[in-house]
Design a protein around this motif. Structure first.
Motif, short mmCIF file in Angstrom:
data_model
loop_
_atom_site.label_atom_id
_atom_site.label_comp_id
_atom_site.label_asym_id
_atom_site.label_seq_id
_atom_site.Cartn_x
_atom_site.Cartn_y
_atom_site.Cartn_z
N VAL A 83 65.20 -36.49 -0.95
CA VAL A 83 64.21 -37.45 -0.49
C VAL A 83 64.14 -37.41 1.03
CG1 VAL A 83 64.52 -38.94 -2.49
CG2 VAL A 83 65.89 -39.36 -0.44
N GLY A 84 62.99 -37.75 1.57
CA GLY A 84 62.82 -37.83 3.01
C GLY A 84 62.61 -39.27 3.43
N PHE A 85 63.12 -39.62 4.61
CA PHE A 85 63.04 -41.01 5.06
C PHE A 85 62.41 -41.07 6.44
CE2 PHE A 85 65.42 -44.62 3.01
CZ PHE A 85 64.65 -45.62 3.58
N ASN A 101 63.53 -30.45 17.26
CA ASN A 101 63.69 -31.68 16.46
C ASN A 101 63.34 -31.43 15.00
OD1 ASN A 101 64.31 -34.56 17.57
ND2 ASN A 101 63.30 -33.50 19.26
N ILE A 102 62.26 -30.70 14.76
CA ILE A 102 61.82 -30.43 13.39
C ILE A 102 62.77 -29.46 12.70
CG2 ILE A 102 59.94 -29.54 11.96
CD1 ILE A 102 58.01 -30.38 14.20
N ALA A 103 63.23 -28.46 13.46
CA ALA A 103 64.07 -27.40 12.87
C ALA A 103 65.52 -27.83 12.66
CB ALA A 103 64.02 -26.16 13.76
N PHE A 104 65.94 -28.89 13.35
CA PHE A 104 67.36 -29.25 13.35
C PHE A 104 67.93 -29.43 11.95
CE2 PHE A 104 70.80 -32.43 13.62
CZ PHE A 104 71.66 -31.76 14.49
N GLN A 243 54.36 -24.64 9.51
CA GLN A 243 53.54 -25.21 8.43
C GLN A 243 53.36 -26.71 8.60
OE1 GLN A 243 55.66 -23.95 4.93
NE2 GLN A 243 54.51 -22.04 4.72
N VAL A 244 54.47 -27.44 8.78
CA VAL A 244 54.35 -28.90 8.91
C VAL A 244 53.69 -29.27 10.22
CG1 VAL A 244 56.28 -29.40 7.38
CG2 VAL A 244 56.73 -29.13 9.81
N GLY A 245 53.86 -28.41 11.24
CA GLY A 245 53.18 -28.66 12.51
C GLY A 245 51.67 -28.61 12.36
N ARG A 246 51.19 -27.68 11.52
CA ARG A 246 49.75 -27.60 11.26
C ARG A 246 49.28 -28.81 10.46
NH1 ARG A 246 51.08 -22.30 10.44
NH2 ARG A 246 51.17 -22.52 8.17
N ARG A 273 59.21 -33.68 10.84
CA ARG A 273 60.66 -33.46 10.63
C ARG A 273 61.06 -33.90 9.23
NH1 ARG A 273 64.25 -37.24 14.15
NH2 ARG A 273 63.21 -38.67 12.72
N THR A 274 60.46 -34.97 8.74
CA THR A 274 60.78 -35.46 7.40
C THR A 274 60.24 -34.53 6.32
OG1 THR A 274 60.66 -37.72 8.27
CG2 THR A 274 60.64 -37.48 5.89
N LEU A 275 59.05 -33.95 6.56
CA LEU A 275 58.43 -33.07 5.56
C LEU A 275 59.04 -31.67 5.52
CD1 LEU A 275 54.63 -33.88 6.12
CD2 LEU A 275 56.04 -34.58 4.20
N ALA A 276 59.63 -31.23 6.62
CA ALA A 276 60.10 -29.85 6.73
C ALA A 276 61.07 -29.44 5.61
CB ALA A 276 60.73 -29.61 8.09
N PRO A 277 62.04 -30.27 5.20
CA PRO A 277 62.95 -29.85 4.11
C PRO A 277 62.33 -29.90 2.72
CG PRO A 277 63.96 -31.54 5.54
CD PRO A 277 62.49 -31.53 5.82
#
Length: 541
Positions: A83-85, A101-104, A243-246, A273-277
């Motif tokens: 889950v993402g928060f 930040n997104i890749a971390f 992808q999430v950046g777009r 950042r939440t959507l990336a995983p």
């Protein structure tokens, strides 16, 4: 995305029940809003589904997996629930760029992931781009100032956004230098041949092992994707970040730091950042509360679009009923830890199950008119209303009043017995419908007793008409124009009614007008139980 089911979920600290016996089904791809006043149990419910809070009892299922069961002793930790928060506080690392930040979080993922032939997948992406080499050449030329040096960073960004590829793949595409060729199609012929050879060799090797590929060049055996426990490669991380950046439109900010971004841009980074995983479910706890009114409106629109594009299940906590109405496919309305109504926004607005729901949802709030009377043999309700006016409430469908009242009485008795057994500190109380008056009643008159012949009639402000031939005489008490519409408070004796008039009609305070009730969306409530009896229309006599 999976469905989420809560069965008799309770969270209490001693005799205080933050969430009491909550059961609900959140369907696949739903956008569910947990709505209610402060302290009603919204965030506690969200945290229990996410695994950040342990329920006192009950069962929670995400998809076909039980993540919590008090009787079976199951409690899957948050990091295993996929889950993402997204919090009210964006919690971005100030010393990291947007990209970092997104890749971390992606760098720490180690789990069963599809086996991928990376070279063949990259070759397939390059081949797709080279289907129109003239377009590639033009995109790069747009980043080449007249007589100047190529802006490589800008060119890479154009290629990444246009073809949905990683930085590494974009660099290879740029290396073909199609923009320098007299005929880009001829210049692309050689690379296309080499790339196809890579794919042919990969497919030949896979076939020898009894394997095939899907469109993303993941290995398949008998149609099933083969997995292995591993970390994401640098290219896979980059592809997800891009992808999430777009999706949230922040591709051009990847090299900036959070302090260099506006509040709305920081919010987009937090969402990315939440959507990336690729979480199964996305939880949001009042994520727009730090933004100004205009930006909140824009971000609501973005969240709607994001929900459709990602195909994810969204669960959103807010106390702002306007946000809930505009965003949700379903609203879960809570009060004092107890579920009041769970339905689509317009269903809750038009068909509230009790006076609390009717009052909480809607801006301006619904008008409550006290009335007393009986149901006639025809099924209508013959009532005496404000200023002793005579009115008839005509239900939209037949109402079995004795059966309804018997059910209400049984439900109330069962609730009181349960609360007495639990010795519940924050016991549920009957919601007293707020009847607006010019002068508030004295303290000793506030608590009233009701019987089964006492009612409240709920009328939405937009269902009150103002004209010269209405059945009730009224005086304009206040006028609040907003441009598109005007909110008018009307005095009828000692009572105040709120009407919304669409358009630029302007009344003066003190004007004498006549009002009436239009439509068939009035709601009749039992004053004794605070529950809805029926919908219908009000006819003045």
């Amino acid at each position: 995305m999976p469905a989420i089911e809560l069965s008799h979920v309770t969270k209490n600290w001693g005799k205080f029940y933050a969430v009491d016996d909550l059961s609900m089904l959140i369907e696949d791809h739903a956008f569910v809003t947990l709505l209610g006043p402060s302290g009603c149990g919204k965030t506690t419910t969200l945290r229990m589904i996410a695994g950040l809070e342990t329920p006192s009892s009950g069962r929670i299922t995400i998809g076909d997996k039980v993540v919590f069961d008090s009787e079976a002793g199951i409690n899957i930790p948050p990091n295993k629930r996929k889950v993402g928060f997204l919090f009210q506080n964006y919690a971005l690392w100030p010393n990291m760029t947007v990209y970092e930040n997104i890749a971390f979080g992606l760098k720490n993922i180690k789990e069963a992931l599809p086996r991928v032939h990376a070279e063949a997948f990259q070759a397939s992406e390059l081949l797709k781009a080279l289907e129109k080499p003239e377009e590639v050449a033009k995109l790069v030329k747009d980043c080449l100032p007249s007589g100047g040096k190529l802006d490589k960073k800008k060119a890479l960004l154009h290629l990444i956004d246009r073809y949905g590829i990683s930085t590494f793949t974009a660099e290879k595409l740029l290396a073909y230098k199609l923009e320098e060729a007299a005929d880009p199609a001829t210049a692309a012929a050689g690379p296309r041949k080499s790339l196809q050879a890579v794919i042919d060799e990969a497919e030949k090797s896979a076939k020898a092992q009894g394997l095939t590929f899907n469109e993303e060049y993941e290995y398949l055996r008998d149609g099933v994707v083969q997995t292995e426990v591993r970390r994401l490669t640098k290219e896979e991380i980059d592809r997800r970040v891009r992808q999430v950046g777009r999706v949230v439109k922040i591709g051009m900010f990847m090299d900036r730091y959070p302090a260099e971004l506006s509040g709305g841009q920081q919010q987009r980074v937090a969402i990315a950042r939440t959507l990336a995983p690729k979480p199964q479910v996305l939880f949001m706890d009042e994520p727009l509360s730090n933004l100004d009114a205009k930006l909140r409106l824009e971000m609501r629109s973005e969240l709607q679009r994001l929900h459709l594009e990602t195909g994810a299940t969204f669960i959103y906590v807010t106390h702002d009923q306007l946000e809930a109405m505009t965003l949700a496919t379903k609203i879960c309305l809570l009060d004092n830890g107890t579920l009041q109504q769970y339905a689509a926004p317009l269903e809750i607005y038009k068909r509230p199950v009790n006076t609390f729901v009717a009052d909480f949802v809607g801006n301006p709030s619904i008008n409550f008119l006290p009335a007393h009377g009986k149901q006639t043999g025809e099924g209508h309700f013959q009532l005496t209303g404000i200023n002793n006016s005579k009115m008839r409430f005509v239900p939209e469908s037949p109402v079995d009043l004795p059966a309804l009242l018997a059910n209400f009485k049984a439900d109330q008795a069962a609730s009181q017995d349960r609360q007495a057994t639990l010795k519940k500190e924050n016991a549920d109380k009957l919601f007293e419908a707020p009847v607006a008056r010019v002068q508030a009643p004295l303290l000793e008159d506030e608590k009233q007793s009701y019987d089964e012949e006492d009612y409240w009639i709920g009328i939405r402000p937009e269902d009150i008409s103002i004209g010269e031939d209405g059945p009730l005489e009224a005086e304009v008490y206040s006028v609040m124009p907003t441009g598109m519409e005007t909110t008018v408070k009307l005095r009828v004796g000692d009572f105040l009614l709120t009407a919304v008039i669409f358009g630029s009609i302007l009344y003066q305070i003190g004007d004498k007008v006549r009002l009436g009730f239009k439509g068939q969306q009035a709601v009749l409530f039992s004053s004794l139980y605070g529950r809805t009896l029926c919908l219908g229309k009000v006819e003045m006599e």
